[in-house]
Enzyme design. Structure first.
Site, PDB file in Angstrom:
ATOM      1  N   LYS A 190      -1.509  -0.078  -6.729  1.00 29.31           N
ATOM      2  CA  LYS A 190      -1.669   1.105  -7.524  1.00 29.31           C
ATOM      3  C   LYS A 190      -2.775   0.592  -8.765  1.00 29.31           C
ATOM      4  O   LYS A 190      -3.889   0.398  -8.683  1.00 29.31           O
ATOM      5  CB  LYS A 190      -0.394   1.014  -8.189  1.00 29.31           C
ATOM      6  CG  LYS A 190       0.594   1.887  -7.132  1.00 29.31           C
ATOM      7  CD  LYS A 190       1.858   2.011  -7.557  1.00 29.31           C
ATOM      8  CE  LYS A 190       2.919   2.646  -6.569  1.00 29.31           C
ATOM      9  NZ  LYS A 190       4.185   2.554  -6.785  1.00 29.31           N
ATOM     10  N   THR A 203       4.073  -3.657  -6.005  1.00 29.23           N
ATOM     11  CA  THR A 203       2.991  -3.098  -4.983  1.00 29.23           C
ATOM     12  C   THR A 203       1.547  -3.697  -5.580  1.00 29.23           C
ATOM     13  O   THR A 203       1.391  -4.262  -6.615  1.00 29.23           O
ATOM     14  CB  THR A 203       2.707  -1.612  -5.049  1.00 29.23           C
ATOM     15  OG1 THR A 203       2.551  -1.127  -6.575  1.00 29.23           O
ATOM     16  CG2 THR A 203       3.992  -0.892  -4.616  1.00 29.23           C
ATOM     17  N   TYR A 260      -0.844 -12.673  15.072  1.00 24.86           N
ATOM     18  CA  TYR A 260       0.326 -12.695  14.707  1.00 24.86           C
ATOM     19  C   TYR A 260       0.811 -13.951  13.864  1.00 24.86           C
ATOM     20  O   TYR A 260       0.211 -15.024  14.470  1.00 24.86           O
ATOM     21  CB  TYR A 260       1.513 -12.471  16.091  1.00 24.86           C
ATOM     22  CG  TYR A 260       2.127 -11.382  16.089  1.00 24.86           C
ATOM     23  CD1 TYR A 260       3.467 -11.329  15.376  1.00 24.86           C
ATOM     24  CD2 TYR A 260       1.883 -10.195  16.661  1.00 24.86           C
ATOM     25  CE1 TYR A 260       4.123 -10.258  15.013  1.00 24.86           C
ATOM     26  CE2 TYR A 260       2.992  -9.051  16.533  1.00 24.86           C
ATOM     27  CZ  TYR A 260       3.953  -9.000  15.621  1.00 24.86           C
ATOM     28  OH  TYR A 260       4.534  -7.740  15.427  1.00 24.86           O
ATOM     29  N   GLU A 286       4.269 -14.771  12.445  1.00 25.84           N
ATOM     30  CA  GLU A 286       5.557 -15.035  11.726  1.00 25.84           C
ATOM     31  C   GLU A 286       5.985 -16.386  11.308  1.00 25.84           C
ATOM     32  O   GLU A 286       5.491 -17.265  11.677  1.00 25.84           O
ATOM     33  CB  GLU A 286       6.710 -14.620  12.764  1.00 25.84           C
ATOM     34  CG  GLU A 286       6.839 -13.177  13.135  1.00 25.84           C
ATOM     35  CD  GLU A 286       7.702 -12.792  14.190  1.00 25.84           C
ATOM     36  OE1 GLU A 286       8.364 -13.755  14.567  1.00 25.84           O
ATOM     37  OE2 GLU A 286       7.582 -11.710  14.569  1.00 25.84           O
ATOM     38  N   ARG A 304      -2.696  -1.493   0.312  1.00 27.01           N
ATOM     39  CA  ARG A 304      -1.383  -1.023   0.504  1.00 27.01           C
ATOM     40  C   ARG A 304      -0.665  -2.185   0.627  1.00 27.01           C
ATOM     41  O   ARG A 304      -0.614  -2.787   1.928  1.00 27.01           O
ATOM     42  CB  ARG A 304      -1.145  -0.125   1.501  1.00 27.01           C
ATOM     43  CG  ARG A 304      -1.805   1.219   1.338  1.00 27.01           C
ATOM     44  CD  ARG A 304      -1.707   1.982  -0.042  1.00 27.01           C
ATOM     45  NE  ARG A 304      -0.327   2.666   0.060  1.00 27.01           N
ATOM     46  CZ  ARG A 304      -0.308   3.859  -0.310  1.00 27.01           C
ATOM     47  NH1 ARG A 304      -1.340   4.628  -0.710  1.00 27.01           N
ATOM     48  NH2 ARG A 304       0.997   4.503  -0.263  1.00 27.01           N
ATOM     49  N   ASP A 323      10.446  -4.348 -11.934  1.00 26.04           N
ATOM     50  CA  ASP A 323       9.478  -3.499 -10.634  1.00 26.04           C
ATOM     51  C   ASP A 323       8.277  -3.280 -11.392  1.00 26.04           C
ATOM     52  O   ASP A 323       8.380  -2.290 -11.864  1.00 26.04           O
ATOM     53  CB  ASP A 323      10.291  -2.812  -9.982  1.00 26.04           C
ATOM     54  CG  ASP A 323       9.628  -2.071  -8.839  1.00 26.04           C
ATOM     55  OD1 ASP A 323       8.213  -2.116  -8.795  1.00 26.04           O
ATOM     56  OD2 ASP A 323      10.237  -1.288  -8.388  1.00 26.04           O
TER      57      ASP A 323
HETATM   58  C1  PLP Z   1       5.415   2.884  -5.724  1.00 26.02           C
HETATM   59  C2  PLP Z   1       6.522   2.087  -6.335  1.00 26.02           C
HETATM   60  C3  PLP Z   1       7.519   1.387  -5.407  1.00 26.02           C
HETATM   61  C4  PLP Z   1       7.130   1.412  -3.773  1.00 26.02           C
HETATM   62  O1  PLP Z   1       6.054   1.273  -3.341  1.00 26.02           O
HETATM   63  P1  PLP Z   1       5.774   1.754  -2.126  1.00 26.02           P
HETATM   64  O2  PLP Z   1       4.633   0.926  -1.444  1.00 26.02           O
HETATM   65  O3  PLP Z   1       5.584   3.357  -1.887  1.00 26.02           O
HETATM   66  O4  PLP Z   1       6.953   1.339  -1.007  1.00 26.02           O
HETATM   67  C5  PLP Z   1       8.625   0.730  -5.899  1.00 26.02           C
HETATM   68  N1  PLP Z   1       8.931   0.704  -7.245  1.00 26.02           N
HETATM   69  C6  PLP Z   1       8.234   1.518  -8.062  1.00 26.02           C
HETATM   70  C7  PLP Z   1       8.396   1.385  -9.483  1.00 26.02           C
HETATM   71  C8  PLP Z   1       6.965   2.196  -7.790  1.00 26.02           C
HETATM   72  O5  PLP Z   1       6.196   2.884  -8.407  1.00 26.02           O
END
Ligand code: PLP
Length: 420
Positions: free
Chosen positions: A229, A226, A54, A56, A235, A200
């Protein structure tokens, strides 16, 4: 490499499922554009003892003792993120992309404030102010789309909405955007209306890191992404920002939204960022784009209607209306054929979101296995034969494709998967 010998002993039922998933990921052609194969090193970090701790707070400012190793791990991830993306500040603690975006709302807006984002059925993400999301329920979501003719974000519409609605936040980026995002144009609009611009880059972070898509860092106030991807990490998520916003962003993630960070994920992010800083990753990012462009050309040649007419990045969105096959029917048939993708709405879709007109696919995962533009005619053929088979209900054709896919994939071992 397999890390499941302990599970096999203690929980054979679960171990069997994990082995089945390994086989599925090994012998299918995975085209879901948000998915990838993380390396063995990234997977190892995620399964490490760091998950027992932990911590925090932030490095040097924790609420728990025993951080002798956790602090340097998080500092590694932070420094690698800053250096790879050229950011002044990085927060690597968000549990995933959606919580990262929620942290941005918490840092910069108040409930009821207006937020401008791309609408979900046009290619945006739930967390950009869409109605069913907390972000659309607690904030006033105003949504832009794409131009009906070009299929590309309509920057005039974005500007008109921004001037009229005076949003506190403007989101750019999305989940089904096949074209380059014009961060400079969004920044100009945000500046004009005094809004915070959030880029994003969840889908394209790996392309940005590898120099295959322009970077939002010079333009956006905040960048969220993220890490799992195109970036090929665990993750997780990151928020990158200028020093002036560091404090509010950090306070929003913790204690604003989250408790203890997932230290094993932080370690996996550090490993992935190290991998992404290597020359081979630049090559990977450019190959992802080259493969998607080649695949798009092959699909156009076979009479497919691509949203925006093609792609600049890793992603292709097909409107199947002219093939007379609903997206879900095509996706399910292709799944049987070992070609894994997802049904998706297309802009101005006349069908319902749970039964839309399109399918969405991308090249990040197949490129991680070493497929090149030379393989894209075969991939396009499988998609085309699968869609035709879906139309006719021809199960034999799907079985034949399945065998061909299995044979090709056997020649291209996937990172992180056992080889036998
Ligand atoms: C995948 C994605 C997210 C969210 O990611 P999670 O890990 O699934 O919560 C947010 N914004 C965009 C543009 C995404 O493609």
């Amino acid at each position: 490499m397999t890390t499941q010998s302990s599970i096999t002993r203690t929980d054979p039922e679960l171990a069997a499922l994990l082995r089945a998933e390994e086989r599925l990921q090994a012998d299918t052609l995975r085209l879901i554009p948000s998915e990838n194969y993380a390396s063995a090193a990234v997977l190892e970090a995620g399964a490490s003892v760091l998950q027992n701790k932990y911590s925090e707070g932030y490095p040097g400012r924790r609420y728990y003792e025993g951080q002798q190793n956790v602090d340097p791990v998080e500092n590694l991830a932070i420094n690698r993120a800053k250096s790879l993306f050229g950011a002044e500040h990085a927060n690597v603690q968000p549990y995933s992309g959606s919580p990262a975006n929620l942290a941005v709302y918490l840092a910069f807006a108040r409930p009821g404030d207006t937020v401008l984002g791309m609408s979900l059925p046009m290619g945006g993400h739930l967390t950009h102010g869409w109605g069913v999301s907390a972000t659309g329920r607690w904030f006033h979501g105003v949504q832009y789309g794409v131009n009906a003719k070009t299929g590309v974000v309509d920057l005039d519409e974005v500007r008109d909405l921004a001037v009229r609605e005076r949003p506190r936040l403007i989101f750019c980026g999305g989940t089904a955007v096949p074209r380059t995002i014009d961060f400079a144009a969004f920044a100009e609009i945000a500046e004009e209306v005094d809004a915070v611009l959030v880029a994003d880059i969840a889908h394209i972070a790996g392309l940005v890191a590898g120099g295959a898509h322009p970077s939002p860092l010079p333009y956006a106030d905040v960048v969220t992404t993220t890490t799992h991807k195109t970036l090929r990490g665990p993750r997780g998520a990151m928020i990158l920002t200028r020093e002036e916003h560091a404090r509010e962003v950090d306070r929003a993630v913790f204690p604003g939204l989250q408790g203890g960070p997932h230290n094993q994920t932080t370690a996996g992010i550090a490993v992935a960022l190290h991998e992404a800083a290597q020359p081979a990753f630049r090559q990977y990012a450019h190959q992802v784009v080259a493969n998607a462009a080649a695949l798009a050309r092959e699909l156009l040649d076979r009479g497919y209607d691509l949203v925006s007419g093609g792609t600049d990045n890793h992603l292709v969105l097909i409107d199947l209306t002219n093939k007379d096959v609903p997206g879900k029917v095509a996706a399910k048939a292709l799944d049987q054929a070992g070609v894994v993708l997802n049904h998706n709405t297309v802009p101005f879709d006349p069908r319902k979101p749970f039964d839309p007109s399109g399918i969405r696919l991308g090249t990040p995962a197949l490129t991680s296995r070493g497929l090149t533009v030379d393989h894209m005619p075969a991939v396009a053929d499988w998609i085309d034969r699968g869609v035709t088979a879906a139309h006719k209900g021809d199960e034999d054709a799907l079985r034949r494709i399945r065998a061909e896919v299995r044979e090709l994939m056997a020649a291209f071992p996937a990172p992180g998967l056992p080889t036998a």
